[in-house]
Design a protein around this motif. Structure first.
Motif, PDB file in Angstrom:
ATOM      1  N   GLY A  19      57.317  27.842 -12.906  1.00  0.00           N
ATOM      2  CA  GLY A  19      56.269  26.694 -12.366  1.00  0.00           C
ATOM      3  C   GLY A  19      54.586  26.930 -12.250  1.00  0.00           C
ATOM      4  O   GLY A  19      54.404  27.864 -12.556  1.00  0.00           O
ATOM      5  N   THR A  47      52.552  29.571 -14.179  1.00  0.00           N
ATOM      6  CA  THR A  47      51.719  28.824 -15.377  1.00  0.00           C
ATOM      7  C   THR A  47      49.891  29.518 -15.386  1.00  0.00           C
ATOM      8  O   THR A  47      49.382  29.848 -13.977  1.00  0.00           O
ATOM      9  CB  THR A  47      51.654  27.996 -15.534  1.00  0.00           C
ATOM     10  OG1 THR A  47      51.387  27.169 -14.676  1.00  0.00           O
ATOM     11  CG2 THR A  47      52.755  27.257 -15.772  1.00  0.00           C
ATOM     12  N   VAL A  95      56.232  28.549 -22.537  1.00  0.00           N
ATOM     13  CA  VAL A  95      57.296  27.868 -21.672  1.00  0.00           C
ATOM     14  C   VAL A  95      58.299  29.135 -21.690  1.00  0.00           C
ATOM     15  O   VAL A  95      59.465  29.545 -20.988  1.00  0.00           O
ATOM     16  CB  VAL A  95      57.518  26.845 -22.395  1.00  0.00           C
ATOM     17  CG1 VAL A  95      57.978  27.134 -23.570  1.00  0.00           C
ATOM     18  CG2 VAL A  95      59.017  26.257 -21.501  1.00  0.00           C
ATOM     19  N   VAL A 111      65.747  25.783 -12.618  1.00  0.00           N
ATOM     20  CA  VAL A 111      65.123  24.339 -13.595  1.00  0.00           C
ATOM     21  C   VAL A 111      65.123  22.666 -12.150  1.00  0.00           C
ATOM     22  O   VAL A 111      66.056  23.116 -11.511  1.00  0.00           O
ATOM     23  CB  VAL A 111      65.572  24.041 -14.579  1.00  0.00           C
ATOM     24  CG1 VAL A 111      64.697  24.741 -15.801  1.00  0.00           C
ATOM     25  CG2 VAL A 111      66.440  23.225 -14.973  1.00  0.00           C
ATOM     26  N   ASP A 114      62.528  17.671 -14.182  1.00  0.00           N
ATOM     27  CA  ASP A 114      61.187  18.146 -14.863  1.00  0.00           C
ATOM     28  C   ASP A 114      60.809  19.007 -15.560  1.00  0.00           C
ATOM     29  O   ASP A 114      60.058  19.273 -16.173  1.00  0.00           O
ATOM     30  CB  ASP A 114      59.717  18.004 -13.373  1.00  0.00           C
ATOM     31  CG  ASP A 114      59.907  17.002 -12.628  1.00  0.00           C
ATOM     32  OD1 ASP A 114      60.253  15.429 -13.319  1.00  0.00           O
ATOM     33  OD2 ASP A 114      59.248  16.858 -11.838  1.00  0.00           O
ATOM     34  N   SER A 115      61.327  20.104 -15.231  1.00  0.00           N
ATOM     35  CA  SER A 115      61.576  21.605 -16.708  1.00  0.00           C
ATOM     36  C   SER A 115      62.605  21.734 -16.933  1.00  0.00           C
ATOM     37  O   SER A 115      62.316  22.148 -17.844  1.00  0.00           O
ATOM     38  CB  SER A 115      60.864  22.211 -15.146  1.00  0.00           C
ATOM     39  OG  SER A 115      61.877  23.013 -13.726  1.00  0.00           O
ATOM     40  N   GLY A 118      61.940  22.055 -20.754  1.00  0.00           N
ATOM     41  CA  GLY A 118      61.271  23.737 -21.570  1.00  0.00           C
ATOM     42  C   GLY A 118      63.078  24.735 -21.468  1.00  0.00           C
ATOM     43  O   GLY A 118      62.598  25.882 -22.435  1.00  0.00           O
TER      44      GLY A 118
END
Length: 199
Positions: A19, A47, A95, A111, A114-115, A118
């Motif tokens: 994240g 990230t 990703v 996850v 929201d993720s 990916g």
């Protein structure tokens, strides 16, 4: 959450949980806690600033903390809870991270809603390369007492308000009218009276 003893049984040996971890908050803590409950080791991808600049889905991107500060917050949390020896923190430039390598030991991806998109993309690319899909573990987003999702974007939104407007917007805009959920008619009648008086 404390570091687990060697005798503790885990569902996985290695999972990844990635994240932005911007303005580190309770939601991030719950997310990481879940990963450590499930796995002996957790690969935490953070990230990079370059990756964030490429993305178009981040709200108020100019208020996202720099990579080193975000990494520092994550590391401090891990240290406070005795989890450093079970974690590896890496820079995430895309990703996928290390999940597409044929010798990757990652078994699952943790996850949120929201993720998870990916994670599906990771498995699609793994399938193209003849690799087995990773298990996708979805963690619920943390919420406030009143049911609002705790998110970095909402924190940045609040920070984006001009300083002089913040105290003003913390107060009700207008007059508060008394009434119960069982009898809204009282509040409605009072509102109509105020409107008539202003005409």
């Amino acid at each position: 959450m404390k570091s687990a003893s060697k005798s503790m049984a885990f569902q996985y040996r290695l999972v990844t949980a990635s994240g932005t971890f911007d303005h580190f908050h309770e939601g991030h803590k719950e997310f990481l806690n879940k990963a450590f409950e499930l796995s002996e080791k957790v690969l935490i991808g953070i990230t990079t600033d370059r990756f964030i600049q490429k993305r178009k889905d981040k709200q108020y991107p100019h208020l996202i903390e720099p990579f080193e500060k975000r990494k520092e917050h994550v590391s401090r949390y891990l240290k406070q809870h005795g989890l450093l020896d079970r974690a590896e923190t890496i820079e995430l430039e895309d990703v996928y991270g290390p999940t597409l390598a044929s010798d990757s030991k990652v078994e699952a991806i943790v996850v949120t809603k929201d993720s998870e998109k990916g994670a599906f993309e990771v498995n699609r690319r793994r399938q193209e390369r003849g690799l087995l899909p990773l298990t996708i573990i979805k963690v619920d987003l943390a919420q406030t007492i009143d049911g609002r999702v705790i998110s970095s974007s909402s924190i940045r939104r609040d920070l984006s308000l001009p300083q002089h407007l913040r105290p003003l917007l913390q107060k009700p805009l207008g007059k508060l009218l008394k009434g119960t959920e069982a009898n809204l008619k009282t509040a409605v009648m009072a509102a109509k009276k105020i409107v008539k008086e202003k005409k």
